[in-house]
Design an enzyme around this catalytic site. Structure first.
Site, PDB file in Angstrom:
ATOM      1  N   ASP A 144      18.710  -2.529   2.347  1.00  0.00           N
ATOM      2  CA  ASP A 144      17.279  -2.630   2.042  1.00  0.00           C
ATOM      3  C   ASP A 144      16.727  -3.950   2.503  1.00  0.00           C
ATOM      4  O   ASP A 144      16.837  -4.940   1.794  1.00  0.00           O
ATOM      5  CB  ASP A 144      17.105  -2.443   0.531  1.00  0.00           C
ATOM      6  N   GLU A 178       7.347  -7.215   1.102  1.00  0.00           N
ATOM      7  CA  GLU A 178       7.345  -5.853   0.541  1.00  0.00           C
ATOM      8  C   GLU A 178       7.923  -5.828  -0.849  1.00  0.00           C
ATOM      9  O   GLU A 178       7.472  -5.065  -1.719  1.00  0.00           O
ATOM     10  CB  GLU A 178       8.138  -4.904   1.453  1.00  0.00           C
ATOM     11  N   GLU A 179       8.929  -6.647  -1.104  1.00  0.00           N
ATOM     12  CA  GLU A 179       9.629  -6.586  -2.391  1.00  0.00           C
ATOM     13  C   GLU A 179       8.816  -7.186  -3.533  1.00  0.00           C
ATOM     14  O   GLU A 179       9.198  -7.056  -4.689  1.00  0.00           O
ATOM     15  CB  GLU A 179      10.989  -7.292  -2.301  1.00  0.00           C
TER      16      GLU A 179
END
Ligand SMILES: *[C@@H]1O[C@H](CO)[C@@H](O)[C@H](O)[C@H]1NC(C)=O
Ligand SMILES: *[C@@H]1O[C@H](CO)[C@@H](O)[C@H](O)[C@H]1NC(C)=O
Length: 405
Positions: A144, A178-179
């Site tokens: 990820d 994004e996280e």
């Protein structure tokens, strides 16, 4: 690969955590099932995973990608994004946009994933022994989403080299943040506003771990804080005060048991009480309590589904006590549907959030990538060489499919 054989391989062969280069492949002895790009793919993946890029600190990995893509003839554009907590002083954050060909691209298909990872950094490791599809690779971001980033780049390299796509039909977009807040993708999305002529993509392929299955969608999310205000007093005389903790416990029990909406595709809306605080001492009626919630929203539509759930939670709080609670949600969206109608893929539905809702516009959306979410964000994050190679093939299929639409 069967889980049992992973476990056996690991028990026998400790990770190569050293920086030294593994003999990745000897072309003369390459087994027939090893694709010609294996060495390059694993090298790129290793470089990406080895560079620490916890959200906010994406500068170095961004620079690496810019160099790698420019070296292969891509035109590369940097799109700057505001610093955040964790951005070292003087380091810039930027999205990386890359395409082949004309200076100003007008791509039909955007292929995108994120460069940031969750903390803590975990070093890259590749299993000792002869390299095969079953060889396990670990490290933060190996799944990820650097597994997606590396395989997207190689997939497009291959298609360009084989003249299967025109240079500026496809654009790579690797975003920051994004996280945490999706600020990288939001910045990209905002940059499309007011473009003349208006920019519209046919399709956007998002890379996140889906075990190389094509996702039909993912749950929405709603992120909130609830606070309760009581009246303090001596614990021996509860009727003289009002316990904020007691109110909160009653409210949360109702909320986790409530039907907050479900659908056949996404199942039930679920509530995670991620943080629970309140009170000051055992013998004091608590005046304050607070809770942080992450709700996984199973209902749509994308723009409204979270608000429907928010209203249901508000109604429960109002019923428990009309005055004690404040309820504030920072952001939310309903369930997100993606196109999974492509021949040759197994399909899946996932429960995590992505950057998909952060990119406005009317385009077909695909969600696909190597590795499993079940180990992403954890200490056991890993995938196999075969997972990466399957993803290269999968992305090529998706890009060609999207261009044909
Ligand atoms: C969904 O919620 C209902 C009750 O509202 C429950 O009966 C059912 O088991 C839940 N489904 C899953 C998959 O948890
Ligand atoms: C590697 O990932 C798999 C899931 O794909 C998991 O079952 C396994 O425990 C992980 N192994 C290690 C050593 O972390």
């Amino acid at each position: 690969m069967r889980p049992a054989s992973i476990a056996t391989a690991l028990a026998l062969a400790p990770w190569a955590l050293c920086a030294e280069q593994q003999p990745l492949s000897n072309p003369a002895h390459r087994p027939s099932h090893a694709p010609a790009y294996r060495h390059e793919l694993l090298g790129l993946h290793k470089s990406l995973v080895s560079i620490e890029s916890v959200s906010g600190n994406e500068n170095e990995v961004g620079n690496f990608l810019v160099g790698r893509l420019a070296e292969r003839g891509y035109t590369v554009d940097l799109q700057f994004v505001a610093p955040m907590d964790g951005t070292p002083a003087g380091r810039e954050r930027f999205n990386v946009l890359a395409w082949h060909g004309r200076r100003r691209p007008n791509p039909k298909v955007v292929v995108t994933s994120h460069m940031d990872v969750v903390p803590p950094h975990i070093r890259y490791g590749i299993e000792h022994g002869e390299l095969s599809k079953d060889t396990v690779i670990r490290g933060r971001g190996s799944v990820d989403a650097k597994g997606s980033v590396a395989t997207m780049v190689i997939a497009l390299d291959q298609l360009l080299a084989a003249h299967k796509v025109n240079g500026d039909d496809v654009m790579l977009l690797f975003v920051v943040g994004e996280e945490v807040a999706g600020d990288g993708m939001r910045t990209f999305s905002d940059s499309l506003d007011g473009m003349n002529p208006p920019r519209r993509f046919e399709a956007v392929i998002f890379g996140e771990p889906t075990e190389n299955k094509l996702a039909c969608g993912h749950k929405g999310g709603l992120f909130c804080e609830v606070t309760a205000r009581g009246v303090p007093g001596h614990s021996g005389y509860p009727w003289l005060g009002k316990s904020a903790n007691e109110l909160m416990v009653r409210a949360m029990a109702r909320i986790v048991d409530a039907d907050l909406g479900s659908t056949a595709l996404f199942g039930n809306t679920t509530v995670n009480i991620g943080r629970f605080e309140g009170g000051v001492a055992a013998n004091v009626i608590p005046e304050h309590a607070s809770v942080k919630l992450a709700v996984r929203v199973a209902i749509g539509p994308e723009a409204e589904g979270a608000r429907v759930v928010q209203r249901k939670i508000q109604a429960i709080l109002d019923e428990i006590d009309g005055e004690a609670f404040t309820f504030h949600c920072t952001h939310g969206y309903g369930s997100v549907e993606t196109n999974c109608d492509v021949p040759g893929f197994e399909t899946v539905v996932v429960n995590y959030g992505t950057d998909i809702p952060n990119l406005k516009g009317d385009h077909t959306r695909y969600l696909y990538g190597p590795g499993t979410i079940l180990v992403a964000h954890g200490a056991r994050e890993n995938l196999t060489v075969g997972d990466l190679e399957t993803a290269v093939e999968g992305y090529q299929k998706l890009i060609l499919h999207a261009l044909k639409q």
